[in-house]
Design a protein around this motif. Structure first.
Motif, mmCIF file in Angstrom:
data_model
loop_
_atom_site.group_PDB
_atom_site.id
_atom_site.type_symbol
_atom_site.label_atom_id
_atom_site.label_comp_id
_atom_site.label_asym_id
_atom_site.label_seq_id
_atom_site.Cartn_x
_atom_site.Cartn_y
_atom_site.Cartn_z
ATOM 1 N N ALA A 134 131.845 71.443 54.472
ATOM 2 C CA ALA A 134 133.008 70.656 54.067
ATOM 3 C C ALA A 134 132.824 69.176 54.382
ATOM 4 O O ALA A 134 133.345 68.316 53.679
ATOM 5 N N LYS A 358 127.780 82.322 48.883
ATOM 6 C CA LYS A 358 128.306 82.852 47.626
ATOM 7 C C LYS A 358 129.118 81.796 46.885
ATOM 8 O O LYS A 358 129.083 81.706 45.667
ATOM 9 N N TRP A 359 129.883 80.998 47.647
ATOM 10 C CA TRP A 359 130.770 80.017 47.013
ATOM 11 C C TRP A 359 130.207 78.603 47.052
ATOM 12 O O TRP A 359 130.927 77.633 47.200
ATOM 13 N N THR B 24 129.203 78.469 41.812
ATOM 14 C CA THR B 24 130.122 79.504 42.272
ATOM 15 C C THR B 24 130.682 80.138 41.013
ATOM 16 O O THR B 24 130.785 79.479 39.986
ATOM 17 N N THR B 27 135.487 83.295 39.992
ATOM 18 C CA THR B 27 136.410 83.934 40.936
ATOM 19 C C THR B 27 136.499 83.164 42.259
ATOM 20 O O THR B 27 137.044 83.662 43.235
ATOM 21 N N TYR B 28 135.942 81.951 42.282
ATOM 22 C CA TYR B 28 136.014 81.101 43.485
ATOM 23 C C TYR B 28 137.447 81.078 44.006
ATOM 24 O O TYR B 28 138.381 80.756 43.268
ATOM 25 N N PRO B 29 137.644 81.445 45.253
ATOM 26 C CA PRO B 29 139.030 81.629 45.722
ATOM 27 C C PRO B 29 139.852 80.341 45.834
ATOM 28 O O PRO B 29 141.078 80.411 45.809
ATOM 29 N N HIS B 45 137.001 79.620 56.820
ATOM 30 C CA HIS B 45 135.678 79.045 56.555
ATOM 31 C C HIS B 45 135.635 78.304 55.229
ATOM 32 O O HIS B 45 134.742 77.503 54.993
ATOM 33 N N LEU B 46 136.593 78.593 54.339
ATOM 34 C CA LEU B 46 136.615 77.917 53.041
ATOM 35 C C LEU B 46 137.706 76.851 52.945
ATOM 36 O O LEU B 46 137.541 75.843 52.266
ATOM 37 N N VAL B 48 138.541 74.612 54.839
ATOM 38 C CA VAL B 48 138.104 73.275 55.273
ATOM 39 C C VAL B 48 137.544 72.458 54.117
ATOM 40 O O VAL B 48 137.366 71.258 54.228
ATOM 41 N N ARG B 49 137.249 73.126 52.979
ATOM 42 C CA ARG B 49 136.713 72.388 51.836
ATOM 43 C C ARG B 49 137.819 71.664 51.057
ATOM 44 O O ARG B 49 137.525 70.893 50.141
#
Lengths: 399, 399
Positions: A134, A358-359, B24, B27-29, B45-46, B48-49
């Protein structure tokens, strides 16, 4: 006031009034005589009152401040990674478990505070990787824990690690250079400081050898050899090792000692750390990036260790596997997942780590540096238990 | 390059080459739409992006750097206090216990790694006092743990505390002034920084209210009232409280909320923190220095809390009892020792703390400031779980 005899001492103190704030009896345990390290270790709350121990604490503070500024100047973002974690980064298994104190647990026997067993972190790396994705370049200076039953001068159960993770990095030499920039900054500032002078002149190792270490840390190029070269050097040496140096095995402390003495001392004025790179894939964690394929059976990874005399491994780092498929492949080989296309449930506590790839991921790498070991090396204090005020190791957690 | 229409935007980006490093799927959340905090919390973990979360991390880094510099300029020595400890500083009992993971324990059932049960620290204060006795003024920014089963927006099981301890201090106003100096330094630097501007303009609270908070933190004098005055204000208010304000009881969150709103908002341009001082001795820990005796039954201690809107208690501190006899007396009254002349064995895990007095002490005091709460207050992010990337509370320890 200025001394009438400036040769003997520069100033004299003339007392006109004295105010006794507190007294200690004649049984005060820190008497003015030689005391062994083991005796002093039995009273960590008092041994800090000994001037050289106070200097060690000032050294720690100074080094934190220098590193904080140095990394901030390079636009690294400082972060706080969690202490209580679900996953065991190294896969070593020597972890502490955390839960409610037993006395409170009686009512709900077997029920965890966090629903499942949790552990004290053994490394911030995996979490730093998430943050780096990030933020770019990140770092942390955090407590780290190992439940190893090691009773050595180099190991503690609780110690501070300086860890950094860098994004958009194409070669681990970029990661390695950061360690050199930081340690050079530390030495430059220490030489200019009162704290540095006290450490140099009063350290147990003697000023000359300490200066050799300090000057070596400032050298522009540290010697860099591959693991394969290191094994060849060890094998061709006339020295008799307890453990035979053999390609595929980890380097033992005696091997590291030999290498630092043989290669770090380039001239009489300084002792530099050495880099040993490209260890066998089989002895390193699953997340390290494989090197370009060489011979089958001799696969290595893009990793490095920093070795110094006496202390041994001061830091270690690597490029990380940033591609999804090869990461899963490596996890499978290491027995972390049952097949190459695992379900979320099969990924368990590493699901989030796999999702970082994955992302969307980018080439990245990082390092971890044993902060207490650095202080031990800088001060010449041979036992790491003396640079930590309240050291913890197997059987010992005083105060 | 400069934009042909500089009013709309200053620059334009012309792409000549594009290199796709990773992809990605669809379906990137983190899709480009509104997501609830609860949904995002399920993927720390995601999340923060997301740009504002990245800004929160930069804010943390910036505030650490400012405080490190500010305290270093005032010659406070930064220290690392232990995480694994023997004693429970607050006597609260809501602590986590640490030991080997169960899987390893099977061989030696019931045998502790450290010989006796150990806990995660709830405060660095006692250890900081030992260090202050050797060094003068010291501080630490360390992880701290509470095993409270609180599911609120202000509590975490793992959080960072900024703690400082000062020696040769004769009034707690000296301790209080350090908090003001630090927070003023933080705001001054934030106003000058890119990070600060992003937080101000994109925070959930709105720029105007955030500026009121920031300006209040820079005010030279924060309102300061005694606990006794606070109780009187609460009792004479027309507001209906769930808990009746009563001398001798702790202040409840609703009381603190009322006081900060009533007293902190001195004019429309800023909201200052308030100091509440001199709480009843009976509701505070054993180590606090008693105030000059007033009426029997209304004994207070030389302590203070810093209260701010929404967040409540941001910091707390006190003078410490530095005299041996009164300390033992207070320990006896608090049920920590069975008599006024305890043996070493009866002093148990507090033997070393008592020895800090026995072997010479000086008047001293210190404070603890909830670092994550400060970030929550500075950013206007109401839930502390959003300012910590990997938050831990009862039942939750993701990643």
């Amino acid at each position: 006031m200025p001394s009438p005899n400036p040769k003997g001492q520069s100033h004299e103190l003339h007392v006109s009034e004295l105010d006794v704030i507190a007294t200690t009896g004649s049984t005060y345990p820190l008497q003015k005589k030689f005391q062994t390290a083991e005796f002093l270790r039995s009273m960590p709350h008092l041994r800090v009152r000994i001037p050289f121990n106070t200097a060690l604490l000032r050294l720690r503070s100074k080094v934190i401040a220098i590193i904080t500024k140095s990394l901030s100047d390079m636009e690294f973002v400082q972060t706080h990674t969690p202490v209580i974690t679900s996953s065991d980064c190294e896969g070593a298994g020597e972890v502490f478990q955390v839960d409610l104190a037993t006395k409170q647990e009686s009512k709900n026997e077997g029920q965890c505070f966090f629903r499942s067993p949790k552990y004290l972190t053994v490394s911030s790396q995996l979490h730093l990787e998430a943050l780096a994705h990030a933020l770019g370049n990140v770092w942390t200076l955090s407590p780290t824990f190992r439940a190893e039953k090691s009773d050595t001068s180099r190991h503690l159960s609780e110690f501070y690690m300086l860890e950094a993770e860098m994004n958009f990095v194409n070669s681990m030499h970029e990661v390695m250079s950061i360690i050199q920039i930081i340690t050079a900054a530390v030495i430059r500032d220490l030489y200019d400081s009162q704290t540095g002078n006290v450490i140099l002149s009063r350290g147990p190792l003697g000023e000359q050898e300490l200066r050799q270490r300090w000057d070596g840390l400032m050298q522009e190029r540290w010697k860099c050899i591959t693991y394969t070269e290191a094994i060849k050097i060890l094998q061709s040496s006339s020295h008799t090792f307890k453990y035979e140096p053999k390609w595929g095995s980890s380097l033992q402390a005696e091997h590291e000692r030999y290498l630092t003495r043989a290669l770090g001392t380039t001239n009489s004025n300084c002792i530099s750390p050495i880099f040993v790179t490209h260890y066998p894939k089989a002895v390193k964690p699953f997340y390290m990036l494989p090197s370009e394929p060489t011979k089958v059976g001799l696969e290595t990874v893009e990793c490095f260790d920093v070795l110094v005399p006496d202390v041994g491994e001061l830091a270690g780092g690597s490029m990380r596997e940033h591609r999804l498929e090869p990461l899963l492949n490596s996890m499978f080989i290491n027995g972390l997942i049952p097949n190459l296309a695992p379900s979320d449930q099969e990924l368990r506590d590493l699901k989030w780590y796999v999702e970082l790839r994955k992302w969307g991921s980018v080439p990245h790498g990082g390092f971890g540096l044993g902060f207490d070991r650095l202080l031990s090396y800088l001060s010449g204090v041979p036992n790491i238990r003396e640079v930590v005020t309240f050291p913890r190791w197997v059987g010992r957690c005083d105060c």
